[in-house]
Design an enzyme around this catalytic site. Structure first.
Site, PDB file in Angstrom:
ATOM      1  N   HIS A 165       0.815  -1.218   0.000  1.00 56.94           N
ATOM      2  CA  HIS A 165       0.000   0.000   0.000  1.00 56.94           C
ATOM      3  C   HIS A 165       0.849   1.268   0.000  1.00 56.94           C
ATOM      4  O   HIS A 165       0.356   2.345  -0.313  1.00 56.94           O
ATOM      5  CB  HIS A 165      -0.926   0.007   1.217  1.00 56.94           C
ATOM      6  CG  HIS A 165      -2.227   0.706   0.988  1.00 56.94           C
ATOM      7  ND1 HIS A 165      -2.369   1.758   0.111  1.00 56.94           N
ATOM      8  CD2 HIS A 165      -3.453   0.513   1.530  1.00 56.94           C
ATOM      9  CE1 HIS A 165      -3.623   2.177   0.115  1.00 56.94           C
ATOM     10  NE2 HIS A 165      -4.301   1.435   0.960  1.00 56.94           N
ATOM     11  N   ASP A 361     -12.421  -7.415 -18.105  1.00 55.49           N
ATOM     12  CA  ASP A 361     -12.806  -8.518 -18.985  1.00 55.49           C
ATOM     13  C   ASP A 361     -11.571  -9.063 -19.687  1.00 55.49           C
ATOM     14  O   ASP A 361     -10.935  -8.366 -20.477  1.00 55.49           O
ATOM     15  CB  ASP A 361     -13.839  -8.027 -20.004  1.00 55.49           C
ATOM     16  CG  ASP A 361     -14.427  -9.159 -20.838  1.00 55.49           C
ATOM     17  OD1 ASP A 361     -13.977 -10.314 -20.689  1.00 55.49           O
ATOM     18  OD2 ASP A 361     -15.325  -8.879 -21.638  1.00 55.49           O
TER      19      ASP A 361
END
Length: 415
Positions: A165, A361
């Site tokens: 992070h 996708d």
């Protein structure tokens, strides 16, 4: 117990790592504040691709191209010992060393088993994630800033990740993930824009930021069992809760939106001058609202939402800069493991429904579900996802046993 077998674990490097201007990234106070934070882990469940397509090598090839664009993920965390004043400093060496790619199989596990009824999360779910129990500072030894795992199931495939992070926030990571899936589907990354890094330097801060060696002492962690469940809020239910919260506050000037109660603020557009929304890096800032379980249950939904909303609204360019300047003068790296105040007394809300997790996708069909990885020592974690249906929100709750009953009462009875 579901059997998850690791087939291979490899390092994928960017296709062209020798590009100018990619040598070093200094870490700012807001990054270094997260030294002990565990790697955020998320995963998407996809329909199963045709095994004849040999999609694993193709995923690695697309990842190599994506890392060429998002080069900080392929770098390494470096620590510098400053013996003259007994401090340490850190930076990201963008040397193109690569990211970890794990290929696993769980051929006995079906999609239905993963998506159990009433939002239950199976106990074997943590085996589908690649960076369990890894903290930001562990990158000094484990070397990896980004780990990905592709697990083939009986009738689906689960693609998960864990990342440091200090290098990036959710906004930056999902942008990377979208680029990766686009490259895989189209076979090309040439149309991608060059990465825009957060390149400002705060006026009153000298880099590299120095941290006293005493702040690097690792807290003693211990196992603390957690319980998990996914709560689904339909668009209709969210609208009802929003209306109810605003009715209870009774203030036109303090309207609470359906998404404003997220106590994690993306600072890109709040800074002055504002940064582009595509700016890569860690630009999240934790907004803190303090209360007790009793106060939450006594005051109701509107009051609770308003406390969080006020905290989020208070995150400004001035507060962001003030935090950084104060942190450098009095460095304190929060210890987030079991036994810490954050673990024992905090309910952390992470991620955001703004992230279009269902817009990725690879060519097999869009995701059918999103899940979060283990919380690794954080007492209460609520991970927010956009729901499959338009306007809906899913909340993946991961709570220690001590917090489960109180938090469950709040989540299940918000009105």
């Amino acid at each position: 117990m579901a059997e998850v077998t690791v087939i291979s674990s490899t390092i994928v490097r960017p296709g062209n790592k020798d590009q100018p201007g990619r040598e070093k990234i200094h870490l700012a106070p807001h990054d270094l504040h997260l030294l002990y934070l565990v790697y955020p882990q998320r995963g998407l469940l996809f329909p199963k691709p045709d095994p004849k397509t040999r999609f694993i090598p193709q995923l690695k090839a697309a990842l190599s191209t994506a890392l060429e664009i998002y080069f900080p993920f392929a770098g390494r965390l470096v620590k510098v010992d400053n013996h003259q004043d007994n401090t340490v400093s850190f930076y990201i060496d963008c040397d193109g060393s690569g990211a970890k790619f794990v290929h696993a199989k769980a051929e006995s596990v079906s999609v239905d088993e993963l998506l159990q009824s009433r939002g239950s999360v199976p106990h074997f779910m943590n085996l589908f994630f690649p960076a369990n129990n890894v903290e930001s500072r562990d990158a000094l030894t484990s070397e990896i800033l980004l780990a990905l795992q592709v697990t083939e199931m009986k009738d689906g495939v689960f693609i998960s990740f864990g990342y440091n992070h200090m290098v990036a926030d959710g906004c930056s990571f999902w942008s990377f993930f979208h680029t990766w899936s686009n490259i895989f589907r189209t076979g090309s990354g040439h149309n991608s824009q060059p990465l825009a890094l957060k390149d400002w330097s705060l006026d009153k801060i000298d880099y590299p930021v120095r941290i006293p060696v005493s702040e690097m002492e690792r807290p003693q962690n211990c196992e603390n069992p957690t319980k998990e469940r996914v709560f689904h809020f339909s668009k209709k239910k969210i609208s009802y809760l929003k209306e109810k919260a605003n009715d209870e506050t009774g203030s036109i000037d303090s309207k609470v939106s359906s998404l404003q109660a997220l106590p994690s603020a993306d600072m890109r557009r709040r800074l002055n001058p504002p940064l582009e929304k595509e700016c890569f890096g860690n630009l999240a800032h934790l907004a803190v609202a303090t209360t007790t379980v009793g106060e939450v249950l006594d005051h109701g939904l509107g009051w609770t939402a308003l406390q969080i909303s006020k905290s989020v609204r208070s995150q400004t360019n001035e507060s962001y800069n003030a935090f950084a300047e104060n942190w450098v003068r009095n460095v304190e790296v929060p210890k987030i493991g079991v036994g810490s105040r954050m673990a024992d007394n905090s309910l952390i809300v992470a991620s955001s429904p703004w992230f279009d997790v269902y817009g990725h996708d690879f060519g097999w069909g869009k995701p059918v579900a999103a899940r979060a990885g283990p919380s690794n020592g954080v007492g209460g974690l609520l991970v927010m996802f956009r729901g499959v249906e338009e306007g809906s929100i899913d909340v993946h709750a991961i709570l220690t046993s001590s917090l489960w009953s109180d938090a469950l009462a709040i989540i299940k009875n918000p009105c």
